[in-house]
Design an enzyme around this catalytic site. Sequence first.
Site, PDB file in Angstrom:
ATOM      1  N   LEU A 101      10.182 -10.636  -1.005  1.00 27.02           N
ATOM      2  CA  LEU A 101       9.391  -9.469  -1.636  1.00 27.02           C
ATOM      3  C   LEU A 101       8.054  -9.715  -1.208  1.00 27.02           C
ATOM      4  CD1 LEU A 101      10.376  -9.731  -5.598  1.00 27.02           C
ATOM      5  CD2 LEU A 101      11.618  -7.827  -3.375  1.00 27.02           C
ATOM      6  N   ASP A 102       6.861  -9.042  -0.976  1.00 24.25           N
ATOM      7  CA  ASP A 102       6.152  -9.282  -1.034  1.00 24.25           C
ATOM      8  C   ASP A 102       4.992 -10.044  -2.196  1.00 24.25           C
ATOM      9  OD1 ASP A 102       6.196  -7.757   1.530  1.00 24.25           O
ATOM     10  OD2 ASP A 102       5.306  -5.698   0.142  1.00 24.25           O
ATOM     11  N   LYS A 103       3.893 -10.687  -1.648  1.00 29.13           N
ATOM     12  CA  LYS A 103       3.107 -11.306  -3.055  1.00 29.13           C
ATOM     13  C   LYS A 103       2.490 -10.006  -3.880  1.00 29.13           C
ATOM     14  CE  LYS A 103      -0.741 -12.040  -1.933  1.00 29.13           C
ATOM     15  NZ  LYS A 103      -2.241 -11.831  -2.910  1.00 29.13           N
TER      16      LYS A 103
ATOM     17  N   HIS B 279       8.013  -4.658   4.728  1.00 31.16           N
ATOM     18  CA  HIS B 279       6.858  -3.578   3.743  1.00 31.16           C
ATOM     19  C   HIS B 279       8.032  -2.660   3.660  1.00 31.16           C
ATOM     20  CE1 HIS B 279       3.519  -6.451   3.298  1.00 31.16           C
ATOM     21  NE2 HIS B 279       3.127  -6.459   4.384  1.00 31.16           N
TER      22      HIS B 279
END
Length: 249
Positions: A101-103, A202
Amino acid sequence: MLIRLDKFLADAGVGTRSEVKSIIKKKAVTLNGMCVDKPEIKLNPDTDEVAVNGSSVASRGKVTYLLHKPAGYVCATEDSRFPTVMELVPQGRDLFPVGRLDKDTEGLLLITNDGAMAHRMLSPRSHVDKAYLALLDGPAESGYISLFEEGVDIGDDKLTLPSKLVICDENDPALAYLPEEYRSGLCPGQTVLLTIQEGRYHQVKRMFHAVGREVVYLKRLSFGELMLPLSLKKGEAILCDPYMPADGT
């Protein structure tokens, strides 16, 4: 060969010896279906069944955590710049995050030492659903639904696989997962549920960018049959069985 219950749980990656002793004393552990509260109880790891909070701990040492990932953590086993999700689960047993998962993205993340399970969950051939709650910078148009079903051009060699978009209304139960600071002043159609079966870089943000919207907040609610429990606070993790659905409560 018989071993102590606390050693069995520590070896399985449930926690340190002191942490698992605390878990045992809280009567969160069962041995062959019976609640036990003594760390020194002996068991046979090949034949006895141990569970923590109802989730089985396999004798072969395979363990999976369901983590409510907060923003600010990166999905890596180590990083020199940012805190990692590994800091939020008990250490040991060669654990690693299942996918990324993105930051700044929150929500359900699996952390495991079960390579076969991770491969099954991530393989494109498995077509495992991943559902995300997204808050957009403006209302989603109804035309997005059919467009997302057909596939979106996000600048890669191929269109995205067909996905399912649901535009939330004010009574949608998914809004319970939206942080309080985002709930006031919502426009109709500004919050959506998107279910995809891929994990491109993303991807969710790029899909909405392709139709002229930006994602303000993003949270993964489910991965396969597993749901993020509403009661699980950010930064908390629970043992789970990735082969059985969670109840989402």
